[in-house]
Design an enzyme around this catalytic site. Structure first.
Site, PDB file in Angstrom:
ATOM      1  N   ASP A  86       0.768  -1.168  -0.049  1.00  0.00           N
ATOM      2  CA  ASP A  86       0.009  -0.001  -0.111  1.00  0.00           C
ATOM      3  C   ASP A  86       0.883   1.310  -0.101  1.00  0.00           C
ATOM      4  O   ASP A  86       2.023   1.262   0.217  1.00  0.00           O
ATOM      5  CB  ASP A  86      -0.989   0.006   1.171  1.00  0.00           C
ATOM      6  CG  ASP A  86      -0.375  -0.445   2.615  1.00  0.00           C
ATOM      7  OD1 ASP A  86       1.123  -0.457   2.444  1.00  0.00           O
ATOM      8  OD2 ASP A  86      -1.015  -0.597   3.399  1.00  0.00           O
ATOM      9  N   ASN A 138      -7.319  -3.254  14.366  1.00  0.00           N
ATOM     10  CA  ASN A 138      -8.678  -3.707  13.977  1.00  0.00           C
ATOM     11  C   ASN A 138      -8.527  -4.977  12.827  1.00  0.00           C
ATOM     12  O   ASN A 138      -9.721  -5.249  12.349  1.00  0.00           O
ATOM     13  CB  ASN A 138      -9.245  -2.251  13.183  1.00  0.00           C
ATOM     14  CG  ASN A 138      -8.732  -1.800  12.001  1.00  0.00           C
ATOM     15  OD1 ASN A 138      -7.765  -2.496  11.716  1.00  0.00           O
ATOM     16  ND2 ASN A 138      -9.248  -0.820  11.586  1.00  0.00           N
ATOM     17  N   HIS A 142      -6.985  -5.108  10.133  1.00  0.00           N
ATOM     18  CA  HIS A 142      -6.757  -4.879   8.614  1.00  0.00           C
ATOM     19  C   HIS A 142      -5.374  -5.624   8.084  1.00  0.00           C
ATOM     20  O   HIS A 142      -4.367  -5.560   8.860  1.00  0.00           O
ATOM     21  CB  HIS A 142      -6.788  -3.307   8.304  1.00  0.00           C
ATOM     22  CG  HIS A 142      -5.743  -2.355   8.859  1.00  0.00           C
ATOM     23  ND1 HIS A 142      -5.886  -1.306   9.295  1.00  0.00           N
ATOM     24  CD2 HIS A 142      -4.298  -2.633   8.815  1.00  0.00           C
ATOM     25  CE1 HIS A 142      -4.558  -0.681   9.701  1.00  0.00           C
ATOM     26  NE2 HIS A 142      -3.505  -1.432   9.135  1.00  0.00           N
ATOM     27  N   GLU A 192      -9.446  -2.337   5.240  1.00  0.00           N
ATOM     28  CA  GLU A 192     -10.282  -1.858   6.459  1.00  0.00           C
ATOM     29  C   GLU A 192     -11.351  -2.526   6.854  1.00  0.00           C
ATOM     30  O   GLU A 192     -11.803  -2.926   5.838  1.00  0.00           O
ATOM     31  CB  GLU A 192     -10.465  -0.367   6.642  1.00  0.00           C
ATOM     32  CG  GLU A 192      -9.345   0.537   6.354  1.00  0.00           C
ATOM     33  CD  GLU A 192      -8.612   0.492   7.831  1.00  0.00           C
ATOM     34  OE1 GLU A 192      -8.635  -0.173   8.485  1.00  0.00           O
ATOM     35  OE2 GLU A 192      -7.682   1.793   7.965  1.00  0.00           O
TER      36      GLU A 192
END
Ligand SMILES: O=P(O)(O)OC[C@H]1O[C@](O)(CO)[C@@H](O)[C@@H]1O
Length: 241
Positions: A67, A136, A138, A143
């Site tokens: 990313d 979380n 990811h 996400e």
């Protein structure tokens, strides 16, 4: 899913570096998928050491990063491009033309994403993908969501991710709110995956990755379906297993 529980961050980094190095030794023209964040920094330090000691050669290695932030120039110290140069690329003999990182400044993001996917395919797919994991759940910048996003795409970052990553910026306002990320299918298409996690704050995400329901609300849970994934996690990250 194989789970390797190690003593601490240092051992996690060494094990991960050894796995990447073995991949390159077995196939010198390997296509390696790379991650950023704090977690893989130790692995990169070990890889540089293995390179300097003559155990691994990056001459024919090709890389694709997971990313990149949207809107940051390559030479911005907060960009993942800059991170990769500092942590790995400038210390080893990889050829610049073999490095692939999404261009967060691309004029046409749709074309940028399509071409990134095309390039991965043209080079025969990713042999080994390295992943970190967000608190979380990811992976890359995928996400928690209502559906798994398949291919490289533009994402809006979660509040939690923006907060977590604000430690790398002067203020939370400076953290980009968008990024380009490989999709879940792009990641799942890798022939082999290693996921690294260290510290208590990752324990819940690791628990859900291993034992939870497979759901886009915990993106890493999809790894339960991958035929060759190894979690290299320290005791603290493994504390809820
Ligand atoms: O390793 P860290 O810094 O905890 O980050 C975890 C994950 O979050 C990201 O930095 C993106 O927010 C990923 O690149 C990384 O895998």
């Amino acid at each position: 899913m194989k789970i390797l529980i190690v003593k601490d961050y240092d051992e996690m980094s060494k094990k991960a570096a050894n796995m990447v190095a073995s991949q390159i030794i077995l196939k010198p023209e390997s296509v390696i998928g790379l991650a950023t964040g704090d977690t893989p920094k130790g692995m990169y330090r070990q890889l540089v050491k293995l390179y300097k000691d003559g155990y691994v050669d990056f001459k024919n290695v090709k890389t694709f990063n997971l990313d990149e932030y949207y809107g940051l120039e390559k030479d911005n110290p907060q960009s993942y491009n800059y991170y990769m140069m500092e942590n790995l690329f400038k210390h080893v003999n990889i050829k610049r033309e073999n490095i692939n990182i999404p261009n967060g400044m691309a004029e046409d993001l749709e074309i940028e994403c399509e071409e990134y996917e095309k390039k991965i395919e043209e080079l025969g797919g990713i042999d080994l993908q390295v992943l970190g994991i967000g608190r979380n759940g990811h992976i890359g910048f995928n996400e928690p969501d209502l559906k798994f996003e398949a291919k490289t795409h533009l994402v809006r970052l979660d509040e939690d991710t923006i907060k977590a990553n604000s430690r790398f910026f002067n203020s939370i306002e400076e953290v980009p709110t968008m990024a380009i990320s490989m999709g879940i299918k792009t990641i799942m298409n890798a022939r082999k995956i290693i996921l690294l996690a260290s510290g208590k704050e990752k324990a819940e995400a690791i628990y859900k990755t291993v034992n939870g329901k497979i759901t886009p609300k915990v993106p890493a849970s999809v790894l339960q379906l991958h035929p060759d994934v190894t979690l290299i996690i320290d005791k603290e990250a493994a504390s809820l297993l």
